[in-house]
Design an enzyme around this catalytic site. Sequence first.
Site, PDB file in Angstrom:
ATOM      1  N   ARG A 128       0.854  -1.189   0.000  1.00 52.52           N
ATOM      2  CA  ARG A 128       0.000   0.000   0.000  1.00 52.52           C
ATOM      3  C   ARG A 128       0.882   1.228   0.000  1.00 52.52           C
ATOM      4  O   ARG A 128       1.371   1.654   1.015  1.00 52.52           O
ATOM      5  CB  ARG A 128      -0.885  -0.010   1.253  1.00 52.52           C
ATOM      6  CG  ARG A 128      -1.789   1.211   1.395  1.00 52.52           C
ATOM      7  CD  ARG A 128      -2.659   1.088   2.632  1.00 52.52           C
ATOM      8  NE  ARG A 128      -3.549   2.218   2.807  1.00 52.52           N
ATOM      9  CZ  ARG A 128      -3.233   3.323   3.496  1.00 52.52           C
ATOM     10  NH1 ARG A 128      -2.031   3.447   4.072  1.00 52.52           N
ATOM     11  NH2 ARG A 128      -4.103   4.309   3.612  1.00 52.52           N
ATOM     12  N   LYS A 155      -3.992   6.247   8.081  1.00 49.67           N
ATOM     13  CA  LYS A 155      -4.875   6.572   6.953  1.00 49.67           C
ATOM     14  C   LYS A 155      -5.523   7.912   7.276  1.00 49.67           C
ATOM     15  O   LYS A 155      -6.389   8.003   8.149  1.00 49.67           O
ATOM     16  CB  LYS A 155      -5.938   5.480   6.806  1.00 49.67           C
ATOM     17  CG  LYS A 155      -6.914   5.691   5.665  1.00 49.67           C
ATOM     18  CD  LYS A 155      -7.835   4.473   5.513  1.00 49.67           C
ATOM     19  CE  LYS A 155      -9.024   4.781   4.615  1.00 49.67           C
ATOM     20  NZ  LYS A 155      -8.632   5.256   3.263  1.00 49.67           N
ATOM     21  N   SER A 181     -13.070  -3.156   1.229  1.00 49.01           N
ATOM     22  CA  SER A 181     -13.365  -2.457   2.498  1.00 49.01           C
ATOM     23  C   SER A 181     -14.868  -2.261   2.596  1.00 49.01           C
ATOM     24  O   SER A 181     -15.505  -1.914   1.605  1.00 49.01           O
ATOM     25  CB  SER A 181     -12.718  -1.066   2.517  1.00 49.01           C
ATOM     26  OG  SER A 181     -11.359  -1.148   2.242  1.00 49.01           O
TER      27      SER A 181
HETATM   28  N1  LIG Z   1      -6.231  -0.996   2.401  1.00 49.63           N
HETATM   29  C1  LIG Z   1      -7.118  -1.682   3.164  1.00 49.63           C
HETATM   30  N2  LIG Z   1      -6.881  -2.999   3.434  1.00 49.63           N
HETATM   31  C2  LIG Z   1      -7.780  -3.663   4.194  1.00 49.63           C
HETATM   32  C3  LIG Z   1      -7.541  -5.127   4.497  1.00 49.63           C
HETATM   33  F1  LIG Z   1      -8.714  -5.785   4.505  1.00 49.63           F
HETATM   34  F2  LIG Z   1      -6.742  -5.653   3.568  1.00 49.63           F
HETATM   35  F3  LIG Z   1      -6.964  -5.237   5.678  1.00 49.63           F
HETATM   36  N3  LIG Z   1      -8.909  -3.106   4.695  1.00 49.63           N
HETATM   37  C4  LIG Z   1      -9.157  -1.796   4.446  1.00 49.63           C
HETATM   38  C5  LIG Z   1      -8.263  -1.057   3.686  1.00 49.63           C
HETATM   39  C6  LIG Z   1      -8.563   0.390   3.388  1.00 49.63           C
HETATM   40  O1  LIG Z   1      -8.851   0.453   2.009  1.00 49.63           O
HETATM   41  P1  LIG Z   1      -9.417   1.819   1.424  1.00 49.63           P
HETATM   42  O2  LIG Z   1     -10.671   2.155   2.145  1.00 49.63           O
HETATM   43  O3  LIG Z   1      -9.492   1.697  -0.044  1.00 49.63           O
HETATM   44  O4  LIG Z   1      -8.327   2.884   1.822  1.00 49.63           O
HETATM   45  P2  LIG Z   1      -6.790   2.894   1.356  1.00 49.63           P
HETATM   46  O5  LIG Z   1      -6.790   2.660  -0.127  1.00 49.63           O
HETATM   47  O6  LIG Z   1      -6.325   4.255   1.769  1.00 49.63           O
HETATM   48  O7  LIG Z   1      -6.092   1.774   2.097  1.00 49.63           O
END
Ligand SMILES: Nc1nc(C(F)(F)F)ncc1COP(=O)(O)OP(=O)(O)O
Length: 218
Positions: free
Chosen positions: A47, A147, A118
Amino acid sequence: MVDKRTEQIKELLPVYFIMGSTNCNGRDPVRVLEEAIAGGITLFQFREKGESALTGKEKVRLAERLKKICQENHIPFIVNDDLDLAIELDAHGIHVGQDDLEADIVREKFSNKILGVSAHTIEEAEQAIKDGADYLGLGPIYPTNSKDDAREVAGTGIIECFRNHGITIPIVGIGGITPANAEEVIQASADGVAVISAIASSSDVKETAKSFLRATSK
Ligand SMILES: Nc1nc(C(F)(F)F)ncc1COP(=O)(O)OP(=O)(O)O
Ligand SMILES: [Mg+2]
């Protein structure tokens, strides 16, 4: 009856490490991932987000290096958000949120790969399941610094609420999870915890990953 794929996904979720170059306190993310794997993480998500996040060729190059380490250690490599990168690298899966590419489009373009979505409401969860999600990321469970556009803190109650509503898909909690509070996330009937800063910025990455493994073993 729980199908084989669901069981396989559940086995990957206990300690789901998420990281990019901006999470490692200036340390080499390659070294941080190697130490986290040595400590027993079960799944990895690349990420690369935030102000000083890498872009273009540098982002691809780092992703290739981290994927190679995952492959050498039989840990699936998941890409956050970036479907083009996931396809280019032939990653093992992708994770998308409610503000990213639609999950059904991702499922179609990146079929038979791991798809995480998510979710913050039952409706979002039911839509993600319809779209072919393999697991849901629920959170933020606790306050998070990883975040900057995180939604309102939900607490472990959101996991219990989804389960009581009959959502049986594999679930991983995310947001502010530490070795001290990880157990209650599992007790709320999540299949694992997703962790960024508690591992990535730890002074002892390997030991911290190990403590999450202990906290989440049922
Ligand atoms: N990256 C993530 N991974 C998980 C996981 F389930 F893998 F743990 N859950 C939630 C997020 C959050 O995803 P998102 O809402 O798109 O925000 P960002 O792209 O900033 O991460
Ligand atoms: Mg996203």
